[in-house]
Design a protein around this motif. Structure first.
Motif, PDB file in Angstrom:
ATOM      1  N   GLY A  67       9.829  13.169  39.981  1.00  0.00           N
ATOM      2  CA  GLY A  67       8.960  12.042  39.704  1.00  0.00           C
ATOM      3  C   GLY A  67       9.362  11.248  38.487  1.00  0.00           C
ATOM      4  N   VAL A  68       8.534  10.256  38.189  1.00  0.00           N
ATOM      5  CA  VAL A  68       8.734   9.394  37.025  1.00  0.00           C
ATOM      6  C   VAL A  68       7.933   9.956  35.859  1.00  0.00           C
ATOM      7  CG1 VAL A  68       8.312   7.083  36.084  1.00  0.00           C
ATOM      8  CG2 VAL A  68       9.172   7.356  38.420  1.00  0.00           C
ATOM      9  N   CYS A  69       8.555  10.030  34.709  1.00  0.00           N
ATOM     10  CA  CYS A  69       7.882  10.620  33.551  1.00  0.00           C
ATOM     11  C   CYS A  69       8.346   9.977  32.248  1.00  0.00           C
ATOM     12  CB  CYS A  69       8.111  12.134  33.528  1.00  0.00           C
ATOM     13  SG  CYS A  69       9.751  12.646  34.005  1.00  0.00           S
ATOM     14  N   LEU A  70       7.662  10.343  31.168  1.00  0.00           N
ATOM     15  CA  LEU A  70       7.982   9.812  29.846  1.00  0.00           C
ATOM     16  C   LEU A  70       8.495  10.930  28.948  1.00  0.00           C
ATOM     17  CD1 LEU A  70       4.879   7.525  29.111  1.00  0.00           C
ATOM     18  CD2 LEU A  70       7.124   6.823  29.969  1.00  0.00           C
ATOM     19  N   LEU A  71       9.611  10.664  28.260  1.00  0.00           N
ATOM     20  CA  LEU A  71      10.093  11.580  27.243  1.00  0.00           C
ATOM     21  C   LEU A  71       9.252  11.387  25.980  1.00  0.00           C
ATOM     22  CD1 LEU A  71      13.959  11.064  27.674  1.00  0.00           C
ATOM     23  CD2 LEU A  71      12.478  12.774  28.772  1.00  0.00           C
ATOM     24  N   ASP A  72       9.412  12.262  25.010  1.00  0.00           N
ATOM     25  CA  ASP A  72       8.620  12.181  23.771  1.00  0.00           C
ATOM     26  C   ASP A  72       8.774  10.843  23.057  1.00  0.00           C
ATOM     27  OD1 ASP A  72       7.419  14.621  24.019  1.00  0.00           O
ATOM     28  OD2 ASP A  72       8.863  15.702  22.777  1.00  0.00           O
ATOM     29  N   ASP A  73       9.962  10.226  23.184  1.00  0.00           N
ATOM     30  CA  ASP A  73      10.185   8.947  22.492  1.00  0.00           C
ATOM     31  C   ASP A  73       9.729   7.746  23.312  1.00  0.00           C
ATOM     32  OD1 ASP A  73      12.072   8.785  24.473  1.00  0.00           O
ATOM     33  OD2 ASP A  73      13.820   8.664  23.153  1.00  0.00           O
ATOM     34  N   GLY A  74       9.086   8.007  24.451  1.00  0.00           N
ATOM     35  CA  GLY A  74       8.565   6.936  25.284  1.00  0.00           C
ATOM     36  C   GLY A  74       9.524   6.417  26.344  1.00  0.00           C
ATOM     37  N   THR A  75      10.736   6.964  26.380  1.00  0.00           N
ATOM     38  CA  THR A  75      11.711   6.537  27.387  1.00  0.00           C
ATOM     39  C   THR A  75      11.226   6.926  28.777  1.00  0.00           C
ATOM     40  OG1 THR A  75      13.544   6.807  25.830  1.00  0.00           O
ATOM     41  CG2 THR A  75      14.104   6.717  28.176  1.00  0.00           C
ATOM     42  N   ARG A  76      11.276   5.977  29.701  1.00  0.00           N
ATOM     43  CA  ARG A  76      10.828   6.205  31.072  1.00  0.00           C
ATOM     44  C   ARG A  76      12.014   6.680  31.908  1.00  0.00           C
ATOM     45  NH1 ARG A  76       8.840   2.286  35.301  1.00  0.00           N
ATOM     46  NH2 ARG A  76      10.377   0.958  34.329  1.00  0.00           N
ATOM     47  N   VAL A  77      11.863   7.839  32.545  1.00  0.00           N
ATOM     48  CA  VAL A  77      12.960   8.409  33.315  1.00  0.00           C
ATOM     49  C   VAL A  77      12.468   8.963  34.649  1.00  0.00           C
ATOM     50  CG1 VAL A  77      14.259   9.035  31.228  1.00  0.00           C
ATOM     51  CG2 VAL A  77      12.745  10.728  32.295  1.00  0.00           C
ATOM     52  N   TYR A  78      13.400   9.072  35.581  1.00  0.00           N
ATOM     53  CA  TYR A  78      13.171   9.863  36.786  1.00  0.00           C
ATOM     54  C   TYR A  78      13.736  11.248  36.500  1.00  0.00           C
ATOM     55  CZ  TYR A  78      14.296  12.025  41.233  1.00  0.00           C
ATOM     56  OH  TYR A  78      14.421  12.925  42.257  1.00  0.00           O
ATOM     57  N   GLY A  79      12.991  12.289  36.876  1.00  0.00           N
ATOM     58  CA  GLY A  79      13.457  13.639  36.609  1.00  0.00           C
ATOM     59  C   GLY A  79      13.170  14.598  37.741  1.00  0.00           C
ATOM     60  N   MET A  80      13.986  15.636  37.825  1.00  0.00           N
ATOM     61  CA  MET A  80      13.789  16.714  38.796  1.00  0.00           C
ATOM     62  C   MET A  80      13.028  17.834  38.113  1.00  0.00           C
ATOM     63  SD  MET A  80      15.307  15.868  41.689  1.00  0.00           S
ATOM     64  CE  MET A  80      15.943  17.255  42.601  1.00  0.00           C
ATOM     65  N   GLY A  81      11.943  18.284  38.727  1.00  0.00           N
ATOM     66  CA  GLY A  81      11.074  19.260  38.094  1.00  0.00           C
ATOM     67  C   GLY A  81      11.600  20.686  38.154  1.00  0.00           C
ATOM     68  N   ILE A  82      11.473  21.377  37.040  1.00  0.00           N
ATOM     69  CA  ILE A  82      11.666  22.827  37.015  1.00  0.00           C
ATOM     70  C   ILE A  82      10.312  23.478  37.282  1.00  0.00           C
ATOM     71  CG2 ILE A  82      12.248  24.798  35.535  1.00  0.00           C
ATOM     72  CD1 ILE A  82      14.290  22.944  34.165  1.00  0.00           C
ATOM     73  N   LYS A  94      17.205  18.567  31.790  1.00  0.00           N
ATOM     74  CA  LYS A  94      17.838  17.502  31.008  1.00  0.00           C
ATOM     75  C   LYS A  94      19.067  16.917  31.697  1.00  0.00           C
ATOM     76  CE  LYS A  94      16.509  18.987  26.332  1.00  0.00           C
ATOM     77  NZ  LYS A  94      17.022  19.525  25.045  1.00  0.00           N
ATOM     78  N   ASP A  95      19.724  17.725  32.540  1.00  0.00           N
ATOM     79  CA  ASP A  95      20.932  17.268  33.217  1.00  0.00           C
ATOM     80  C   ASP A  95      20.629  16.481  34.487  1.00  0.00           C
ATOM     81  OD1 ASP A  95      22.566  18.469  31.318  1.00  0.00           O
ATOM     82  OD2 ASP A  95      22.628  20.370  32.399  1.00  0.00           O
ATOM     83  N   ARG A  96      19.354  16.416  34.860  1.00  0.00           N
ATOM     84  CA  ARG A  96      18.980  15.701  36.085  1.00  0.00           C
ATOM     85  C   ARG A  96      17.929  14.641  35.768  1.00  0.00           C
ATOM     86  NH1 ARG A  96      19.310  20.179  40.991  1.00  0.00           N
ATOM     87  NH2 ARG A  96      21.473  20.756  40.573  1.00  0.00           N
ATOM     88  N   ILE A  97      18.323  13.739  34.860  1.00  0.00           N
ATOM     89  CA  ILE A  97      17.462  12.649  34.405  1.00  0.00           C
ATOM     90  C   ILE A  97      18.177  11.324  34.631  1.00  0.00           C
ATOM     91  CG2 ILE A  97      16.473  11.546  32.357  1.00  0.00           C
ATOM     92  CD1 ILE A  97      15.902  14.264  31.205  1.00  0.00           C
ATOM     93  N   VAL A  98      17.428  10.328  35.076  1.00  0.00           N
ATOM     94  CA  VAL A  98      17.974   8.974  35.226  1.00  0.00           C
ATOM     95  C   VAL A  98      17.016   8.003  34.557  1.00  0.00           C
ATOM     96  CG1 VAL A  98      18.725   7.177  36.817  1.00  0.00           C
ATOM     97  CG2 VAL A  98      19.041   9.592  37.433  1.00  0.00           C
ATOM     98  N   LYS A  99      17.523   7.208  33.637  1.00  0.00           N
ATOM     99  CA  LYS A  99      16.685   6.207  32.976  1.00  0.00           C
ATOM    100  C   LYS A  99      16.302   5.123  33.979  1.00  0.00           C
ATOM    101  CE  LYS A  99      16.413   3.227  28.919  1.00  0.00           C
ATOM    102  NZ  LYS A  99      17.114   2.701  27.715  1.00  0.00           N
ATOM    103  N   ILE A 100      15.052   4.695  33.923  1.00  0.00           N
ATOM    104  CA  ILE A 100      14.538   3.699  34.862  1.00  0.00           C
ATOM    105  C   ILE A 100      14.595   2.315  34.222  1.00  0.00           C
ATOM    106  CG2 ILE A 100      12.511   2.950  36.164  1.00  0.00           C
ATOM    107  CD1 ILE A 100      11.677   5.927  36.213  1.00  0.00           C
ATOM    108  N   PRO A 101      15.193   1.332  34.898  1.00  0.00           N
ATOM    109  CA  PRO A 101      15.271  -0.017  34.319  1.00  0.00           C
ATOM    110  C   PRO A 101      13.893  -0.650  34.154  1.00  0.00           C
ATOM    111  CG  PRO A 101      16.054  -0.005  36.603  1.00  0.00           C
ATOM    112  CD  PRO A 101      15.855   1.426  36.206  1.00  0.00           C
ATOM    113  N   ASP A 102      13.782  -1.538  33.177  1.00  0.00           N
ATOM    114  CA  ASP A 102      12.493  -2.147  32.845  1.00  0.00           C
ATOM    115  C   ASP A 102      11.882  -2.907  34.015  1.00  0.00           C
ATOM    116  OD1 ASP A 102      12.651  -1.136  30.302  1.00  0.00           O
ATOM    117  OD2 ASP A 102      13.511  -2.962  29.426  1.00  0.00           O
TER     118      ASP A 102
END
Length: 323
Positions: A67-82, A94-102
């Protein structure tokens, strides 16, 4: 935290309090979840029917794989859940993250990846699609099939032929890049006659199959050779919506230059999965942000998960839970 928790396979997920997950390793990170798509894969795993399903847990399990989530610094990413993703907080790799364009909203960004995986991985790595190829997509009216049509054209397909049951949906695919439609509701002889005519005039190079079952048997019968030279054909099974087993004539494998393979969890190499996150998903997110890759979604709230779990959604749309 609030989460969608499955207590028994085949049951309904419950919106309830659940302990917040804790990162166990350096390659894991805790994130705030914003949007999660509900896919056939999620439902199949939750019911225990998918080959990658986990054993049931006594205290329940949070469902949702990405899903789509926020890192601690507010960066919006797509991530695979553990940990399960249908929750306010989750652990991702951390190795399966993609930054989402604005320019891409959370709901679309959550809906896209599974369809991209179900289309691009098969087209790129299993079918080795080349510019100028003729591509047949069997079962193209579903959400992933609609994405596959667009990605095939993006990868340079000269012609995309699509099959499906819903005539209106088939015709809608023409606006997304399909060149010819074939209804699976017509009788078998008419279906095969239409495919044979297409294959005779523009030999099919790539077959992406989301249905399998009887339509796969008919397609294989249509491409069977007669002893003459044939073009190289790559048949990729991705789904089995209409049946898991088929009868396959040995003559199919001997009479044509045919590669029969599958694309799914366990079928890709580590470098290919690495490419998915470093190149393929960023490229597809950029296309969607630019309006060049189009999908339809239905957004719902996490607290309504129990009543929405079995909601009948048009096969061309994706249900996305916002949190």
């Amino acid at each position: 935290m609030k989460a969608a928790v499955m207590y028994q396979k085949g049951g309904l997920p419950q919106y309830t309090d659940f302990p917040e997950p804790i990162a166990q390793h350096d390659d894991e990170v805790l994130v705030a979840v914003k949007a999660v798509a509900i896919k056939h894969l999620d439902k199949s795993r939750a019911s225990g029917k998918h080959y990658s399903s986990d054993a049931p847990k006594e205290n329940g399990k949070v469902i949702g794989g990405d899903g789509v989530c926020l890192l601690d610094d507010g960066t919006r990413v797509y991530g695979m859940g553990i940990s399960g993703m249908l929750a306010e907080r989750a652990i991702i790799d951390k190795d399966r993250i993609v930054k989402i364009p604005d320019g891409l909203n959370d709901v679309t960004a959550a809906a896209l990846p599974n369809a991209v995986i179900g289309a691009a991985m098969g087209l790129k790595f299993k079918a080795d699609i080349q510019p100028g190829d003729v591509v047949l997509i069997n079962g193209a009216t579903g959400f992933t099939g609609r994405v596959a049509v667009q990605i095939a054209k993006h990868y340079g397909a000269k012609k995309v032929v699509v099959t499906g049951r819903n005539q209106a949906s088939l015709e809608d695919l023409l606006s997304l890049g399909a060149d010819e439609i074939v209804s699976v509701l017509q009788d078998d002889e008419s279906f095969k006659a239409q495919l044979v005519a297409i294959h005779t005039s523009t030999p099919i190079d790539v077959i992406i199959d989301y249905l399998w079952g009887h339509t796969a048997e008919m397609i294989l019968a249509c491409i069977k050779g007669n002893g003459s030279f044939t073009n190289r054909m790559r048949y990729v099974s991705i789904g089995a919506m209409t049946g898991d087993l088929i009868q396959l004539s040995a003559a199919n494998l001997r009479s044509v230059d045919l590669q029969l393979t599958g694309s799914g969890l366990g079928a890709w190499s580590k470098p290919q999965v690495g490419q998915l996150f470093s190149q393929i998903l960023p490229e597809m997110f950029a296309l969607a942000a630019a309006g060049k890759l189009k999908v339809e979604t239905i957004a719902v709230k996490l607290e309504n998960i129990a009543e929405l779990w079995d909601l009948e959604v048009d096969s061309g749309k994706r249900l996305v839970v916002t949190i």
